[in-house]
Scaffold this active site. Structure first.
Site, PDB file in Angstrom:
ATOM      1  N   THR A 190       4.420  14.290  11.055  1.00  0.00           N
ATOM      2  CA  THR A 190       5.763  13.992  10.556  1.00  0.00           C
ATOM      3  C   THR A 190       6.114  15.029   9.496  1.00  0.00           C
ATOM      4  O   THR A 190       5.240  15.761   9.033  1.00  0.00           O
ATOM      5  CB  THR A 190       5.847  12.570   9.960  1.00  0.00           C
ATOM      6  OG1 THR A 190       7.225  12.214   9.790  1.00  0.00           O
ATOM      7  CG2 THR A 190       5.146  12.485   8.608  1.00  0.00           C
TER       8      THR A 190
ATOM      9  N   LYS B  16       0.845  -1.201   0.000  1.00  0.00           N
ATOM     10  CA  LYS B  16       0.000   0.000   0.000  1.00  0.00           C
ATOM     11  C   LYS B  16       0.879   1.251   0.000  1.00  0.00           C
ATOM     12  O   LYS B  16       1.957   1.250   0.599  1.00  0.00           O
ATOM     13  CB  LYS B  16      -0.937   0.005   1.214  1.00  0.00           C
ATOM     14  CG  LYS B  16      -2.045  -1.020   1.067  1.00  0.00           C
ATOM     15  CD  LYS B  16      -3.070  -0.916   2.166  1.00  0.00           C
ATOM     16  CE  LYS B  16      -4.078  -2.058   2.002  1.00  0.00           C
ATOM     17  NZ  LYS B  16      -4.969  -2.161   3.164  1.00  0.00           N
TER      18      LYS B  16
ATOM     19  N   SER C 179      12.127  -2.069  -2.528  1.00  0.00           N
ATOM     20  CA  SER C 179      11.561  -1.184  -1.511  1.00  0.00           C
ATOM     21  C   SER C 179      10.322  -0.428  -1.958  1.00  0.00           C
ATOM     22  O   SER C 179       9.454  -0.126  -1.138  1.00  0.00           O
ATOM     23  CB  SER C 179      12.638  -0.209  -1.050  1.00  0.00           C
ATOM     24  OG  SER C 179      13.277   0.386  -2.155  1.00  0.00           O
TER      25      SER C 179
ATOM     26  N   LYS D  23       7.337   1.595   3.333  1.00  0.00           N
ATOM     27  CA  LYS D  23       7.144   2.606   4.372  1.00  0.00           C
ATOM     28  C   LYS D  23       5.812   2.445   5.105  1.00  0.00           C
ATOM     29  O   LYS D  23       5.686   2.868   6.265  1.00  0.00           O
ATOM     30  CB  LYS D  23       7.175   4.009   3.744  1.00  0.00           C
ATOM     31  CG  LYS D  23       8.514   4.390   3.159  1.00  0.00           C
ATOM     32  CD  LYS D  23       9.405   5.004   4.213  1.00  0.00           C
ATOM     33  CE  LYS D  23      10.710   5.484   3.585  1.00  0.00           C
ATOM     34  NZ  LYS D  23      11.619   6.022   4.605  1.00  0.00           N
TER      35      LYS D  23
ATOM     36  N   ALA E  64      25.792   8.917  -2.592  1.00  0.00           N
ATOM     37  CA  ALA E  64      25.123   9.215  -1.311  1.00  0.00           C
ATOM     38  C   ALA E  64      25.560   8.154  -0.312  1.00  0.00           C
ATOM     39  O   ALA E  64      24.766   7.441   0.265  1.00  0.00           O
ATOM     40  CB  ALA E  64      23.602   9.187  -1.485  1.00  0.00           C
TER      41      ALA E  64
ATOM     42  N   GLY F   5      16.013   2.652   8.085  1.00  0.00           N
ATOM     43  CA  GLY F   5      14.842   2.013   8.671  1.00  0.00           C
ATOM     44  C   GLY F   5      14.627   0.602   8.151  1.00  0.00           C
ATOM     45  O   GLY F   5      14.465  -0.352   8.926  1.00  0.00           O
TER      46      GLY F   5
ATOM     47  N   GLU G  41      24.255   0.927  -1.501  1.00  0.00           N
ATOM     48  CA  GLU G  41      24.043   2.375  -1.406  1.00  0.00           C
ATOM     49  C   GLU G  41      24.639   3.044  -2.646  1.00  0.00           C
ATOM     50  O   GLU G  41      25.681   2.617  -3.133  1.00  0.00           O
ATOM     51  CB  GLU G  41      24.775   2.879  -0.146  1.00  0.00           C
ATOM     52  CG  GLU G  41      24.405   4.279   0.266  1.00  0.00           C
ATOM     53  CD  GLU G  41      25.098   4.685   1.570  1.00  0.00           C
ATOM     54  OE1 GLU G  41      26.266   4.269   1.791  1.00  0.00           O
ATOM     55  OE2 GLU G  41      24.472   5.417   2.351  1.00  0.00           O
TER      56      GLU G  41
ATOM     57  N   ASN H 191       7.337   9.044   0.351  1.00  0.00           N
ATOM     58  CA  ASN H 191       6.482   7.893   0.638  1.00  0.00           C
ATOM     59  C   ASN H 191       6.043   7.833   2.105  1.00  0.00           C
ATOM     60  O   ASN H 191       4.949   7.366   2.401  1.00  0.00           O
ATOM     61  CB  ASN H 191       7.219   6.596   0.290  1.00  0.00           C
ATOM     62  CG  ASN H 191       7.447   6.451  -1.213  1.00  0.00           C
ATOM     63  OD1 ASN H 191       6.677   6.972  -2.017  1.00  0.00           O
ATOM     64  ND2 ASN H 191       8.510   5.743  -1.586  1.00  0.00           N
TER      65      ASN H 191
ATOM     66  N   GLY I  66      19.114   4.113   3.147  1.00  0.00           N
ATOM     67  CA  GLY I  66      19.039   5.585   3.146  1.00  0.00           C
ATOM     68  C   GLY I  66      19.178   6.031   4.597  1.00  0.00           C
ATOM     69  O   GLY I  66      20.272   6.134   5.132  1.00  0.00           O
ATOM     70  N   GLY I  67      18.040   6.214   5.285  1.00  0.00           N
ATOM     71  CA  GLY I  67      18.072   6.512   6.719  1.00  0.00           C
ATOM     72  C   GLY I  67      18.355   5.284   7.554  1.00  0.00           C
ATOM     73  O   GLY I  67      18.780   5.376   8.702  1.00  0.00           O
TER      74      GLY I  67
END
Lengths: 314, 314
Positions: free
Chosen positions: A75, A48, A303, A53, A208, A182, A204, A80, A179-180
């Protein structure tokens, strides 16, 4: 700092199961042949809001006490995670306040508004986003749901790898983009609990590569001017994510922009599924032989699938 | 003319099951909401060679006697059927000779050659294709596998609807696109056998509406200068296909080019899967309200996913 464990992921899974899609695990003989490994793709592009996320946002929203829920959540996000928090809040019937930079793509603004969230626009800087969100927290007493540096969010993201392993059984390697952190931290917790011998490897973009550098330095080195087509991977690692990564991730490798685009195109053409550039990053690592895939059973978490069809890189 | 029955489809299914993918049936809440019906998408875009065509070709190739198989098979095609016959022949370990117009896209030529078939090039006219194939038949005694006007091919194509209905149970309507009529005739045979009250409705581009006109006239009216983005639907109906269609299809509707592109984009964006324009034609019929979808359970066969990513219509 208390880190989540696999037990928290199991609890998250029970909590969010009525709301998430149990996404399929797809395989492709021709991709296996091209990359020389046995690959299992966990299709969070079919989740969804089009991305993993939703799992973390859903776990955070449905973990709130009645009292917290009554005050709503908030937030800041241009992507996303904003849509994920908005949809999860609608499903619980609570108010979501989302801080978005005025520069966010119209399609993202529309999606968030379409889920019934209240958008507060701000200048397109991290400082403006944080200040604006803090004002909303002070004024309304809302609970902040950080996109990755959050116990409940990490626990929710870990459910994707749990489902993947439940379906495939033993895997030699499990891969995610980072990325972060999570998705990576949640994945590592599930993988090491269910398959102690499975290696967890993140990929990665070289443009970045803060997670790569942080991992090797043993301390968080934030991104400076990250530049990559993989727009979901521009953020720097969170503290809680990094702590889990140090404990449970085996390696982080970097890939070129060319390999990301080539990998994305390969998955579109061979598997007939739409993945966003961030999802192609682990596949790019196999293309560039950053890990030796030969004869390995490898699980890859795709992802997300949110791309602007008017701006494709091919 | 002896027409196939559902029994032939059941036999075909047993014959080809070891070789085909049992493709998934996907649903999308957001597409349901947009179109006002409960839709079940049978994803033949995930089939081997990227299209339902593999089912029919596979059934034809594996139905051959040892003696016939030893002489090999042949067909003329510039598209998915060529690749389907080539792969099916490789799986049985027999020779495939494919007549292709010199103008066929390089990617199609490569795919056919990659499966080990022998390509004979000819001028890009139907007459040249038929003459060249006849010469190969005369010289080598090969068995021709027509892309749609063929008993075994129709029986093979019918297995997609059989699988769909086995998974969904009752459906009010089942839809396919129609070009030569191979998929539509096979689908109609399965649908009427398994769900006598289910309506079978085909959709066709208005710019290539020979099936629509033939259906209403009660006789085959071939295409003259068909023009549509749905390049899989340029051919005219086959005789055997038309006979089945007259008996078992409830309606044929036409759609605009704009609706085809809009429907294709909707499926890409909402479902994150890649479908070719031909597959979007039944969805376009719902978009244009050519049938009343409200409250209906509708099965749609997504026929294929082979698109040139360098030449997208959006």
């Amino acid at each position: 700092m208390i880190l989540p464990t696999f037990n928290d992921i199991k609890e998250a899974h029970e909590r969010i199961q009525p709301y998430i899609h149990r996404t399929p695990v797809l395989t492709s003989e021709s991709v296996n042949r091209l990359l020389g490994a046995e690959l299992f793709f966990k299709c969070e592009n079919f989740q969804k809001v089009g991305a993993f996320k939703f799992r973390g946002a859903c776990n955070a929203v449905f973990s709130l006490t009645e009292e917290e829920a009554a005050k709503g959540v908030g937030t800041h996000s241009s992507g996303n995670h904003a849509a994920a928090v908005a949809l999860a809040s609608r499903l619980r019937g609570i108010k979501a306040r989302i801080v978005m930079p005025v520069t966010a793509p119209d399609i993202k603004k529309k999606a968030v508004a379409g889920y019934g969230a209240e958008i507060t626009y701000c200048a397109p800087t991290l400082e403006a986003r944080e200040t604006t969100l803090q004002q909303l927290i002070d004024k309304h007493g809302i609970t902040e749901i950080h996109p990755y540096n959050n116990f409940r969010v990490i626990s929710g993201q870990g459910t994707a790898a749990k489902e993947l392993i439940e379906e495939t059984g033993n895997l030699d390697i499990i891969m995610t983009p980072v990325g972060g952190g999570g998705l990576l931290s949640g994945t590592a917790l599930s993988a090491k609990a269910l398959l102690p011998n499975c290696r967890v490897i993140a990929a990665e973009p070289a443009g970045a590569d803060d997670a790569y550098r942080s991992f090797n330095a043993g301390r968080i080195i934030p991104s400076t001017q990250p530049n990559t087509i993989a727009d979901g991977l521009l953020t720097s690692l969170g503290e809680m994510n990094f702590a889990v990564i140090q404990q449970s991730v085996d390696d982080i490798v970097t890939v070129s922009e060319e390999a990301i685009v080539e990998a994305m195109r390969m998955i579109w053409e061979r598997m007939k599924i739409i993945i966003e550039p961030s999802s192609a990053v682990p596949v790019a690592a196999l293309l560039e032989k950053k890990i030796q895939p030969e004869g390995q059973k490898i699980g890859i978490i795709l992802s997300g699938g949110n791309v602007d069809l008017g701006k494709l890189p091919f």
